[in-house]
Scaffold this motif. Structure first.
Motif, PDB file in Angstrom:
ATOM      1  N   ALA A 136       0.812  -1.224   0.000  1.00  0.00           N
ATOM      2  CA  ALA A 136       0.000   0.000   0.000  1.00  0.00           C
ATOM      3  C   ALA A 136       0.848   1.277   0.000  1.00  0.00           C
ATOM      4  O   ALA A 136       0.318   2.373  -0.202  1.00  0.00           O
ATOM      5  CB  ALA A 136      -0.937   0.010   1.203  1.00  0.00           C
ATOM      6  N   LEU A 137       2.156   1.164   0.219  1.00  0.00           N
ATOM      7  CA  LEU A 137       3.009   2.345   0.263  1.00  0.00           C
ATOM      8  C   LEU A 137       3.031   3.058  -1.086  1.00  0.00           C
ATOM      9  O   LEU A 137       2.999   2.431  -2.142  1.00  0.00           O
ATOM     10  CB  LEU A 137       4.440   1.951   0.648  1.00  0.00           C
ATOM     11  CG  LEU A 137       4.656   1.427   2.067  1.00  0.00           C
ATOM     12  CD1 LEU A 137       6.078   0.895   2.219  1.00  0.00           C
ATOM     13  CD2 LEU A 137       4.376   2.522   3.098  1.00  0.00           C
ATOM     14  N   VAL A 138       3.092   4.389  -1.034  1.00  0.00           N
ATOM     15  CA  VAL A 138       3.233   5.190  -2.247  1.00  0.00           C
ATOM     16  C   VAL A 138       4.542   5.968  -2.158  1.00  0.00           C
ATOM     17  O   VAL A 138       5.141   6.094  -1.081  1.00  0.00           O
ATOM     18  CB  VAL A 138       2.052   6.158  -2.448  1.00  0.00           C
ATOM     19  CG1 VAL A 138       0.753   5.396  -2.672  1.00  0.00           C
ATOM     20  CG2 VAL A 138       1.928   7.105  -1.256  1.00  0.00           C
ATOM     21  N   LEU A 139       4.985   6.482  -3.282  1.00  0.00           N
ATOM     22  CA  LEU A 139       6.268   7.169  -3.315  1.00  0.00           C
ATOM     23  C   LEU A 139       6.299   8.348  -2.351  1.00  0.00           C
ATOM     24  O   LEU A 139       7.329   8.619  -1.727  1.00  0.00           O
ATOM     25  CB  LEU A 139       6.572   7.644  -4.731  1.00  0.00           C
ATOM     26  CG  LEU A 139       7.977   8.207  -4.968  1.00  0.00           C
ATOM     27  CD1 LEU A 139       9.028   7.115  -4.754  1.00  0.00           C
ATOM     28  CD2 LEU A 139       8.097   8.793  -6.373  1.00  0.00           C
ATOM     29  N   ASP A 140       5.174   9.036  -2.209  1.00  0.00           N
ATOM     30  CA  ASP A 140       5.129  10.207  -1.329  1.00  0.00           C
ATOM     31  C   ASP A 140       5.258   9.847   0.144  1.00  0.00           C
ATOM     32  O   ASP A 140       5.399  10.744   0.992  1.00  0.00           O
ATOM     33  CB  ASP A 140       3.832  10.998  -1.550  1.00  0.00           C
ATOM     34  CG  ASP A 140       3.838  11.770  -2.858  1.00  0.00           C
ATOM     35  OD1 ASP A 140       4.851  11.723  -3.574  1.00  0.00           O
ATOM     36  OD2 ASP A 140       2.815  12.423  -3.172  1.00  0.00           O
ATOM     37  N   ASP A 141       5.186   8.563   0.477  1.00  0.00           N
ATOM     38  CA  ASP A 141       5.405   8.149   1.872  1.00  0.00           C
ATOM     39  C   ASP A 141       6.881   8.243   2.253  1.00  0.00           C
ATOM     40  O   ASP A 141       7.226   8.189   3.434  1.00  0.00           O
ATOM     41  CB  ASP A 141       4.918   6.717   2.092  1.00  0.00           C
ATOM     42  CG  ASP A 141       3.394   6.620   2.115  1.00  0.00           C
ATOM     43  OD1 ASP A 141       2.758   7.567   2.592  1.00  0.00           O
ATOM     44  OD2 ASP A 141       2.863   5.590   1.641  1.00  0.00           O
ATOM     45  N   LEU A 142       7.751   8.361   1.254  1.00  0.00           N
ATOM     46  CA  LEU A 142       9.186   8.523   1.514  1.00  0.00           C
ATOM     47  C   LEU A 142       9.528  10.005   1.563  1.00  0.00           C
ATOM     48  O   LEU A 142       9.005  10.806   0.798  1.00  0.00           O
ATOM     49  CB  LEU A 142      10.012   7.862   0.405  1.00  0.00           C
ATOM     50  CG  LEU A 142       9.948   6.335   0.312  1.00  0.00           C
ATOM     51  CD1 LEU A 142      10.681   5.869  -0.933  1.00  0.00           C
ATOM     52  CD2 LEU A 142      10.546   5.685   1.560  1.00  0.00           C
ATOM     53  N   SER A 143      10.406  10.362   2.471  1.00  0.00           N
ATOM     54  CA  SER A 143      10.846  11.753   2.565  1.00  0.00           C
ATOM     55  C   SER A 143      12.271  11.791   3.095  1.00  0.00           C
ATOM     56  O   SER A 143      12.843  10.767   3.479  1.00  0.00           O
ATOM     57  CB  SER A 143       9.923  12.564   3.487  1.00  0.00           C
ATOM     58  OG  SER A 143       9.915  12.031   4.803  1.00  0.00           O
ATOM     59  N   THR A 144      12.837  12.985   3.100  1.00  0.00           N
ATOM     60  CA  THR A 144      14.207  13.172   3.565  1.00  0.00           C
ATOM     61  C   THR A 144      14.217  14.173   4.699  1.00  0.00           C
ATOM     62  O   THR A 144      13.827  15.327   4.523  1.00  0.00           O
ATOM     63  CB  THR A 144      15.109  13.682   2.424  1.00  0.00           C
ATOM     64  OG1 THR A 144      15.068  12.740   1.352  1.00  0.00           O
ATOM     65  CG2 THR A 144      16.540  13.853   2.890  1.00  0.00           C
ATOM     66  N   ASP A 145      14.622  13.714   5.874  1.00  0.00           N
ATOM     67  CA  ASP A 145      14.777  14.606   7.023  1.00  0.00           C
ATOM     68  C   ASP A 145      16.227  15.017   7.217  1.00  0.00           C
ATOM     69  O   ASP A 145      16.536  16.001   7.871  1.00  0.00           O
ATOM     70  CB  ASP A 145      14.286  13.928   8.304  1.00  0.00           C
ATOM     71  CG  ASP A 145      12.790  14.108   8.506  1.00  0.00           C
ATOM     72  OD1 ASP A 145      12.185  14.827   7.702  1.00  0.00           O
ATOM     73  OD2 ASP A 145      12.245  13.526   9.448  1.00  0.00           O
ATOM     74  N   GLY A 146      17.139  14.236   6.638  1.00  0.00           N
ATOM     75  CA  GLY A 146      18.566  14.471   6.855  1.00  0.00           C
ATOM     76  C   GLY A 146      19.192  15.267   5.739  1.00  0.00           C
ATOM     77  O   GLY A 146      18.571  16.165   5.140  1.00  0.00           O
ATOM     78  N   GLY A 182       2.478  10.206  -6.114  1.00  0.00           N
ATOM     79  CA  GLY A 182       3.719   9.610  -6.576  1.00  0.00           C
ATOM     80  C   GLY A 182       3.568   8.207  -7.117  1.00  0.00           C
ATOM     81  O   GLY A 182       4.499   7.650  -7.675  1.00  0.00           O
ATOM     82  N   GLY A 183       2.391   7.622  -6.960  1.00  0.00           N
ATOM     83  CA  GLY A 183       2.142   6.269  -7.426  1.00  0.00           C
ATOM     84  C   GLY A 183       2.620   5.233  -6.421  1.00  0.00           C
ATOM     85  O   GLY A 183       3.323   5.549  -5.452  1.00  0.00           O
ATOM     86  N   PRO A 184       2.261   3.959  -6.629  1.00  0.00           N
ATOM     87  CA  PRO A 184       2.704   2.900  -5.712  1.00  0.00           C
ATOM     88  C   PRO A 184       4.229   2.862  -5.619  1.00  0.00           C
ATOM     89  O   PRO A 184       4.922   3.027  -6.627  1.00  0.00           O
ATOM     90  CB  PRO A 184       2.162   1.625  -6.359  1.00  0.00           C
ATOM     91  CG  PRO A 184       1.064   2.079  -7.256  1.00  0.00           C
ATOM     92  CD  PRO A 184       1.446   3.434  -7.737  1.00  0.00           C
ATOM     93  N   LEU A 185       4.738   2.650  -4.432  1.00  0.00           N
ATOM     94  CA  LEU A 185       6.189   2.539  -4.267  1.00  0.00           C
ATOM     95  C   LEU A 185       6.709   1.332  -5.035  1.00  0.00           C
ATOM     96  O   LEU A 185       7.763   1.394  -5.680  1.00  0.00           O
ATOM     97  CB  LEU A 185       6.543   2.419  -2.784  1.00  0.00           C
ATOM     98  CG  LEU A 185       8.025   2.229  -2.451  1.00  0.00           C
ATOM     99  CD1 LEU A 185       8.858   3.391  -2.986  1.00  0.00           C
ATOM    100  CD2 LEU A 185       8.223   2.082  -0.944  1.00  0.00           C
ATOM    101  N   PHE A 186       5.979   0.225  -4.970  1.00  0.00           N
ATOM    102  CA  PHE A 186       6.393  -0.990  -5.659  1.00  0.00           C
ATOM    103  C   PHE A 186       5.428  -1.272  -6.804  1.00  0.00           C
ATOM    104  O   PHE A 186       4.235  -1.479  -6.583  1.00  0.00           O
ATOM    105  CB  PHE A 186       6.439  -2.170  -4.687  1.00  0.00           C
ATOM    106  CG  PHE A 186       7.490  -2.017  -3.633  1.00  0.00           C
ATOM    107  CD1 PHE A 186       8.836  -2.050  -3.964  1.00  0.00           C
ATOM    108  CD2 PHE A 186       7.138  -1.807  -2.307  1.00  0.00           C
ATOM    109  CE1 PHE A 186       9.818  -1.892  -2.998  1.00  0.00           C
ATOM    110  CE2 PHE A 186       8.108  -1.657  -1.335  1.00  0.00           C
ATOM    111  CZ  PHE A 186       9.451  -1.692  -1.690  1.00  0.00           C
TER     112      PHE A 186
END
Length: 263
Positions: free
Chosen positions: A160-170, A217-221
């Motif tokens: 269920a993960l989508v690309l927008d679930d990824l982010s950069t804090d560092g 961003g669409g599905p991550l996988f």
């Protein structure tokens, strides 16, 4: 009594009769584990099997080294449990598998998780180069597997993960290092990706098939047509790498892990 972890290490090793080489190795391994807990803000007395596995597993290192590190930490936590410093041993050895249906991240001990991580590394070894892998999506499988067994996510959540679930804090330029996950209440929370999980995910992203549906961003996988990965795929992947590693035989009966010392 409130036990400090390093005080416990001293008491543990003083209370056990180990050969000098084992004593030195155990002290070094458990000291390295406690240092890892401190630098990653992991509460040593609340650690999970996945935390230990991601620390013990060093890509490319001999399997024997991983088994030794897990064994040292398991012995330390057994002593801590006896002294009432922890409520469970996160490195406790769990039974082997007699049925593929039993195979899930929640049923794995640290050694078993590390075995699967090594098998995933082997599967993705040539995924980014010119050498043709015998698996159609080796880097995707590695990233998916690391989220499953390294981070302990359920298969339905991974798909269920989508690309927008990824982010950069560092630091900018190091790739995604944070994952947004749903809360039971309907909200979300951010989870830092451990270094090995982060590396696996970021190695996969340049090879991701563009999604059919670009929302968020669409599905991550994605599959080869850009559709979302089927929910069954993570289960099939876990069974495949467990069989390849020797944790699970092709007939569904557990077998000794090739190349791994039993601890």
């Amino acid at each position: 009594m409130n036990w400090g972890p390093h005080e416990l290490v001293d008491d543990w090793l003083a209370a056990r009769v180990y050969p000098p080489v084992t004593l030195t190795g155990y002290r070094a391994d458990v000291g390295a584990w406690l240092d890892h807990c401190r630098t990653t803000d992991t509460a040593w007395d609340k650690a999970a099997p996945g935390h230990i596995a991601l620390w013990a597993h060093v890509p490319g290192a001999p399997h024997r080294r991983t088994a030794r590190r897990v064994s040292a930490v398991r012995s330390f936590y057994a002593y801590a449990l006896d002294r009432g410093a922890v409520v469970h041993n996160p490195a406790e050895r769990r039974p082997g598998f007699t049925n593929p249906a039993q195979l899930s991240p929640a049923t794995l001990d640290p050694r078993q998780i590390a075995v699967l991580l090594a098998a995933l590394d082997e599967r993705g070894e040539h995924g980014g180069g010119r050498t043709r892998s015998r698996h159609p999506h080796p880097l995707q499988d590695r990233a998916c597997g690391y989220l499953l067994v390294g981070l302990g996510l359920r298969a339905a959540l991974v798909t269920a993960l989508v690309l927008d679930d990824l982010s950069t804090d560092g630091t900018i330029g190091l790739g995604a290092d944070t994952l947004r996950l749903p809360d039971p209440s309907g909200g979300h929370h951010l989870v830092p990706l451990p270094p090995l999980v982060r590396e696996a995910v970021n190695a996969y992203l340049p090879h991701r098939v563009p999604p059919r549906d670009p929302a968020r961003g669409g599905p991550l996988f994605t599959g080869r047509t850009g559709a979302k990965m089927p929910q069954r795929h993570p289960h099939d992947l876990l069974r495949s790498v467990a069989t390849a590693s020797g944790l699970l035989s092709a007939g569904g009966v557990s077998s000794p892990v090739r190349g791994h010392a039993h601890t």
